[in-house]
Design a protein around this motif. Structure first.
Motif: not given
Length: 227
Positions: A17-18, A20-27, A45-47
């Motif tokens: 869940f973390v 899924f949201f962190m990747a778009p935020a980084a982009l 680290w979530a991955m």
């Protein structure tokens, strides 16, 4: 064991869940800036947690699909993360022991996955194994190649690794949870949706590099200590 598997499942869900949201935020923020590095580090680290818990659960339950996606997403996340330490490869910098270990493990695991797919006629194993082995072989060749890497190669690797790990994670979630989408489209749609923008970005950066621009003119570059 049931309690351990239940705890493992919730940890896996939370980490996914973390991620899924962190990747778009980084982009969505300036590439290489403080926010990008923070969200990207959390995503990595979530991955790691999601991939590790997936491998544990799959090993106990004998779920080959979950096992393969866990290994695949872990390797791609490592590939993308390690690329940040390769900004001066061939210009006084050489691959570290961590790089050689990672590539060696990747070749063994993905080579074994291909063999397993051939023996059992498992198409998913062949696809995951072939793509993973291709990444590992390309990285091995790059480490052994004399002279400096092409301009911005580390950036291409970083983008490919992290976006690839995200695609693998979303594909696994979709294939196991979005059962209302027919197979194999519930597994393939993340690739069909996300790969074209990835290719477009890579070509855009490559065109800028071919015009003489440096990575630091396109993104904010921070030099990591070699490890």
């Amino acid at each position: 064991m049931d309690e351990i598997l239940l705890l493992n499942r919730w940890i896996h869900i939370g980490a996914g869940f973390v991620g899924f949201f962190m990747a778009p935020a980084a982009l969505a923020v300036r590439k290489g800036g403080p926010a990008h590095r923070l969200w990207g580090r959390i995503f990595f680290w979530a991955m790691v947690v999601a991939g590790t818990t997936a491998i544990f659960s799959a090993s106990v339950k004998g779920l080959s699909f979950l096992l393969l996606t866990g290994i695949f997403s872990l390797y791609l996340a490592w590939f993308g993360y390690r690329s940040l330490y390769h900004k001066h490869m061939g210009r006084g910098q050489q691959a570290s022991i961590y790089d050689w270990i990672g590539v060696g493990l990747g070749l063994m695991v993905f080579g074994g996955t291909i063999v397993y797919g051939l023996v059992t006629r498992n198409v998913i194993s062949l696809v995951f194994g072939s793509i993973g082995a291709n990444f590992a072989v390309q990285q091995l060749r790059a480490f052994r190649r004399p002279g400096p890497w092409p301009t911005g190669q580390w950036l291409h690797n970083h983008i490919s690794g992290f976006v690839g790990a995200y695609i693998a994670a979303v594909s696994a979630f979709s294939a196991t949870s979005l059962t209302f989408i027919p197979w194999p489209w519930n597994f393939l749609w993340p690739t069909l949706v996300m790969v074209p923008p990835l290719v477009w970005v890579q070509r855009r950066y490559k065109a800028k590099f071919s015009q003489g621009q440096r990575p630091e003119q396109i993104v904010e570059v921070r030099l990591q200590k070699q490890a």
